[in-house]
Design a protein around this motif. Structure first.
Motif, PDB file in Angstrom:
ATOM      1  N   GLY A  90     -34.270-144.678 -42.762  1.00  0.00           N
ATOM      2  CA  GLY A  90     -35.540-144.196 -43.298  1.00  0.00           C
ATOM      3  C   GLY A  90     -35.383-142.911 -44.087  1.00  0.00           C
ATOM      4  N   LEU A  91     -34.499-142.032 -43.615  1.00  0.00           N
ATOM      5  CA  LEU A  91     -34.300-140.742 -44.286  1.00  0.00           C
ATOM      6  C   LEU A  91     -33.646-140.889 -45.661  1.00  0.00           C
ATOM      7  N   VAL A  92     -32.989-142.027 -45.906  1.00  0.00           N
ATOM      8  CA  VAL A  92     -32.424-142.270 -47.239  1.00  0.00           C
ATOM      9  C   VAL A  92     -33.522-142.196 -48.301  1.00  0.00           C
ATOM     10  N   SER A  93     -34.733-142.570 -47.920  1.00  0.00           N
ATOM     11  CA  SER A  93     -35.840-142.598 -48.879  1.00  0.00           C
ATOM     12  C   SER A  93     -36.323-141.206 -49.274  1.00  0.00           C
ATOM     13  N   ILE A  94     -35.799-140.161 -48.638  1.00  0.00           N
ATOM     14  CA  ILE A  94     -36.126-138.804 -49.103  1.00  0.00           C
ATOM     15  C   ILE A  94     -35.680-138.638 -50.553  1.00  0.00           C
ATOM     16  N   ALA A  95     -34.544-139.239 -50.889  1.00  0.00           N
ATOM     17  CA  ALA A  95     -34.058-139.166 -52.272  1.00  0.00           C
ATOM     18  C   ALA A  95     -35.049-139.816 -53.225  1.00  0.00           C
ATOM     19  N   ALA A  96     -35.590-140.980 -52.827  1.00  0.00           N
ATOM     20  CA  ALA A  96     -36.581-141.657 -53.666  1.00  0.00           C
ATOM     21  C   ALA A  96     -37.826-140.806 -53.821  1.00  0.00           C
ATOM     22  N   LEU A  97     -38.222-140.150 -52.729  1.00  0.00           N
ATOM     23  CA  LEU A  97     -39.413-139.301 -52.746  1.00  0.00           C
ATOM     24  C   LEU A  97     -39.218-138.129 -53.702  1.00  0.00           C
ATOM     25  N   ILE A  98     -38.066-137.468 -53.630  1.00  0.00           N
ATOM     26  CA  ILE A  98     -37.788-136.337 -54.521  1.00  0.00           C
ATOM     27  C   ILE A  98     -37.729-136.804 -55.975  1.00  0.00           C
ATOM     28  N   ILE A 103     -31.374-142.722 -67.757  1.00  0.00           N
ATOM     29  CA  ILE A 103     -31.300-142.358 -66.333  1.00  0.00           C
ATOM     30  C   ILE A 103     -31.289-143.589 -65.439  1.00  0.00           C
ATOM     31  N   GLY A 104     -32.162-144.547 -65.749  1.00  0.00           N
ATOM     32  CA  GLY A 104     -32.238-145.751 -64.921  1.00  0.00           C
ATOM     33  C   GLY A 104     -30.956-146.554 -64.968  1.00  0.00           C
ATOM     34  N   GLY A 105     -30.417-146.756 -66.180  1.00  0.00           N
ATOM     35  CA  GLY A 105     -29.173-147.510 -66.291  1.00  0.00           C
ATOM     36  C   GLY A 105     -28.043-146.849 -65.524  1.00  0.00           C
ATOM     37  N   MET A 106     -27.922-145.534 -65.677  1.00  0.00           N
ATOM     38  CA  MET A 106     -26.886-144.790 -64.967  1.00  0.00           C
ATOM     39  C   MET A 106     -27.050-144.919 -63.454  1.00  0.00           C
ATOM     40  N   SER A 107     -28.290-144.913 -62.985  1.00  0.00           N
ATOM     41  CA  SER A 107     -28.530-144.933 -61.538  1.00  0.00           C
ATOM     42  C   SER A 107     -28.144-146.265 -60.901  1.00  0.00           C
ATOM     43  N   PHE A 108     -28.445-147.377 -61.575  1.00  0.00           N
ATOM     44  CA  PHE A 108     -28.096-148.685 -61.003  1.00  0.00           C
ATOM     45  C   PHE A 108     -26.586-148.916 -61.012  1.00  0.00           C
ATOM     46  N   PHE A 109     -25.942-148.597 -62.127  1.00  0.00           N
ATOM     47  CA  PHE A 109     -24.482-148.747 -62.180  1.00  0.00           C
ATOM     48  C   PHE A 109     -23.808-147.833 -61.156  1.00  0.00           C
ATOM     49  N   GLY A 110     -24.266-146.580 -61.078  1.00  0.00           N
ATOM     50  CA  GLY A 110     -23.665-145.627 -60.153  1.00  0.00           C
ATOM     51  C   GLY A 110     -23.869-146.007 -58.704  1.00  0.00           C
ATOM     52  N   PHE A 111     -25.030-146.557 -58.374  1.00  0.00           N
ATOM     53  CA  PHE A 111     -25.315-146.971 -57.001  1.00  0.00           C
ATOM     54  C   PHE A 111     -24.327-148.043 -56.540  1.00  0.00           C
ATOM     55  N   GLY A 112     -24.122-149.055 -57.378  1.00  0.00           N
ATOM     56  CA  GLY A 112     -23.204-150.128 -57.007  1.00  0.00           C
ATOM     57  C   GLY A 112     -21.769-149.664 -56.906  1.00  0.00           C
ATOM     58  N   TRP A 113     -21.329-148.858 -57.867  1.00  0.00           N
ATOM     59  CA  TRP A 113     -19.951-148.361 -57.857  1.00  0.00           C
ATOM     60  C   TRP A 113     -19.682-147.491 -56.633  1.00  0.00           C
ATOM     61  N   ILE A 155     -28.025-140.167 -53.943  1.00  0.00           N
ATOM     62  CA  ILE A 155     -28.459-139.489 -55.174  1.00  0.00           C
ATOM     63  C   ILE A 155     -28.790-140.509 -56.261  1.00  0.00           C
ATOM     64  N   PHE A 156     -27.936-141.520 -56.404  1.00  0.00           N
ATOM     65  CA  PHE A 156     -28.212-142.553 -57.399  1.00  0.00           C
ATOM     66  C   PHE A 156     -29.501-143.315 -57.069  1.00  0.00           C
ATOM     67  N   TYR A 157     -29.764-143.507 -55.783  1.00  0.00           N
ATOM     68  CA  TYR A 157     -31.010-144.159 -55.361  1.00  0.00           C
ATOM     69  C   TYR A 157     -32.216-143.320 -55.786  1.00  0.00           C
ATOM     70  N   GLY A 158     -32.137-142.013 -55.632  1.00  0.00           N
ATOM     71  CA  GLY A 158     -33.215-141.135 -56.065  1.00  0.00           C
ATOM     72  C   GLY A 158     -33.413-141.162 -57.570  1.00  0.00           C
ATOM     73  N   LEU A 159     -32.309-141.250 -58.325  1.00  0.00           N
ATOM     74  CA  LEU A 159     -32.402-141.307 -59.777  1.00  0.00           C
ATOM     75  C   LEU A 159     -33.077-142.593 -60.259  1.00  0.00           C
ATOM     76  N   GLN A 160     -32.957-143.658 -59.458  1.00  0.00           N
ATOM     77  CA  GLN A 160     -33.657-144.892 -59.817  1.00  0.00           C
ATOM     78  C   GLN A 160     -35.162-144.648 -59.887  1.00  0.00           C
ATOM     79  N   PHE A 172     -40.747-143.142 -65.537  1.00  0.00           N
ATOM     80  CA  PHE A 172     -41.080-143.000 -66.952  1.00  0.00           C
ATOM     81  C   PHE A 172     -41.488-144.347 -67.557  1.00  0.00           C
ATOM     82  N   MET A 173     -40.850-145.425 -67.099  1.00  0.00           N
ATOM     83  CA  MET A 173     -41.234-146.757 -67.574  1.00  0.00           C
ATOM     84  C   MET A 173     -42.650-147.089 -67.141  1.00  0.00           C
TER      85      MET A 173
END
Length: 487
Positions: A311-319, A362-372, A385-390, A396-397
């Motif tokens: 659950g705490l992983v979602s702090i990144a999404a919140l930020i 930003i979105g493209g970088m976040s998805f590629f970075g998350f998987g890698w 961090i990549f999850y938060g960047l998503q 913006f979209m």
């Protein structure tokens, strides 16, 4: 701005174009030393304008004289209504993701795979269009997007502890309690915002230049018929608070109910709606999909998180959502006014699509970075961090697409947004195989594909920006599209 002017200038459109294209509107004009406004040889002083540093901004649409017109309500009342609805949006957004940290426990309890579990669990923007003028909508759309993201991210944070301490069932119980409190709040403090004002005041709708009709030109005064139509609003009495509580306040549309229900599906034939469906629908669906596999990823080695830890992983999404909202809203409104001023005062809905550039990068970088980062077992801070960047990038979209669609089809906004929210079918379908896909091929390959699709979807904003006005002109002239709008 050469591209902009070649796109929106009629001299570059070889096919016949409507004299005035729906969505296009006069947004800024020139203020003389004697405080008179004009746009070319058109005296625009008679039009209502904003105040202060935005005194050159023409109000779009033009408000009526009626005190019951939501556009005339005090700004504090509008923002209060929006705040209350946004809180409700946050709870709705939290409802689904709140259960995701408990997938590991539920899979064990019900002896089900993650894949089977995902498969079984998978109109605010219209209100913003009712309450606010074009140049005010960006910040408010960002506020709505923020609350939706806070619900999605924040709900998962809280639910991790709820599931760990009192069981996953109580995630639904908490939502039910909040809804029980909030429904009366909405009933007593959020009046109806739909309003039927004179069609001539809707300067952003239709194929006639209504701004010119409203004020005539330097040689012709407004017609006597129009003056009578505008002055008729002055005799309308302000509705009482009790009257605003009525469940039914009269019809705001003369269309049969069954036609209103079927219109969202029919509106998918509009290029603007179809683009929004793919751009917003596919992009935001990834957030739901990623959220649904967090437990699968982070409860397994090398991370071995507890339920509350997931659950705490979602702090990144919140930020990411909060920072994105505070940046995207002001940027959206600034771009709208700045590009209109550079475009001889004329606003085009396609200006909203400039924000997609940030989502692309930003979105493209976040998805590629998350998987890698997951594939090579980086420390947990990397994928988090990549999850938060998503969430930061996709926000913006959301602002771009919802603002664009609102400005293109404000009179049919509820149906248009219902159409693009059919993307839930896509996210529902993805939940059936995303878990097994990750288990079989690994997160790197999965999120490379997702990132590639995301980049492609963002790039479709380029032809939409270039040909968007032509599409709006075309759909305003072709009979089949008009039949849908009247259907």
């Amino acid at each position: 701005m050469d591209l902009l002017r070649s796109n929106h200038g009629s001299r570059c459109i070889r096919r016949p174009q409507a004299e005035h294209v729906p969505g296009t509107a006069l947004l800024t004009d020139v203020i003389e030393a004697d405080h008179h406004h004009h746009h070319g040889n058109l005296d625009t002083s008679a039009l209502q304008h904003d105040k202060g540093r935005n005194s050159d901004v023409v109000l779009v649409p033009q408000p009526s004289k009626s005190p019951n017109d939501p556009l005339n309500w005090p700004l504090w009342k509008k923002d209060l209504i929006l705040f209350l609805i946004c809180i409700d949006t946050a709870v709705v957004g939290a409802w689904g993701p709140m259960i995701s940290p408990g997938y590991a426990l539920m899979a064990k309890e019900f002896n089900m795979s993650y894949n089977a579990l995902n498969g079984g669990l998978g109109l605010v923007s219209a209100t913003i269009a009712d309450l606010y003028f074009v140049h005010q909508r960006g910040v408010r759309l960002a506020a709505w997007g923020l609350c939706l993201s806070v619900g999605v991210g924040g709900g998962a944070i809280i639910s991790g502890y709820i599931i760990q301490d009192v069981g996953w069932n109580w995630t639904y119980g908490v939502c039910a309690i909040i809804f029980g409190v909030w429904i009366p709040v909405l009933f007593f403090l959020c009046p109806e915002t739909a309003y039927r004002r004179d069609a001539l005041l809707n300067t952003d709708l239709g194929t006639a230049d209504k701004a010119a009709e409203l004020i005539g030109d330097t040689k012709n005064a407004p017609t006597e018929e129009f003056v009578e139509r505008v002055e008729s609003f002055e005799v309308e009495k302000r509705h009482s608070y009790v009257h605003q509580l009525k469940v039914f306040n009269g019809r705001v549309c003369d269309d049969p109910f069954w036609k209103v229900l079927t219109r969202p599906l029919m509106m998918l034939i509009f290029p603007q709606v179809l683009f929004s469906f793919f751009a917003y629908g596919l992009t935001t669906s990834w957030l739901i999909v990623v959220g649904s596999v967090l437990a699968q990823i982070f409860t397994a080695p090398p991370y071995n998180f507890s339920v509350s830890g997931v659950g705490l992983v979602s702090i990144a999404a919140l930020i990411g959502a909060i920072v994105g909202a505070f940046i995207s809203g002001p940027i959206a409104d600034y771009i709208t006014k700045a590009m209109s001023r550079r475009n001889n005062g004329v606003y085009e809905p396609e200006f909203r699509l400039v924000l997609v550039l940030i989502t692309l990068i930003i979105g493209g970088m976040s998805f590629f970075g998350f998987g890698w980062s997951l594939q090579v077992h980086d420390p947990w801070i990397g994928p988090v961090i990549f999850y938060g960047l998503q969430y930061f990038g996709v926000g913006f979209m959301t602002i771009a697409v919802y603002g664009y669609l609102t400005d293109c089809h404000r009179d049919k906004a509820p149906e248009a947004f219902a159409a693009i929210n059919l993307r839930n079918i896509y996210s529902f379908g993805m939940n059936y195989f995303i878990s097994s896909w990750i288990s079989t091929q690994g997160p790197k390959e999965v999120f490379e594909i997702i990132g590639g699709i995301h980049v492609f979807i963002c790039l479709t904003a380029i032809p939409m920006y270039i040909f968007g006005k032509r599409c709006r002109s075309w759909t305003s002239r072709v009979e089949i599209f008009q039949k849908v709008m009247r259907a």
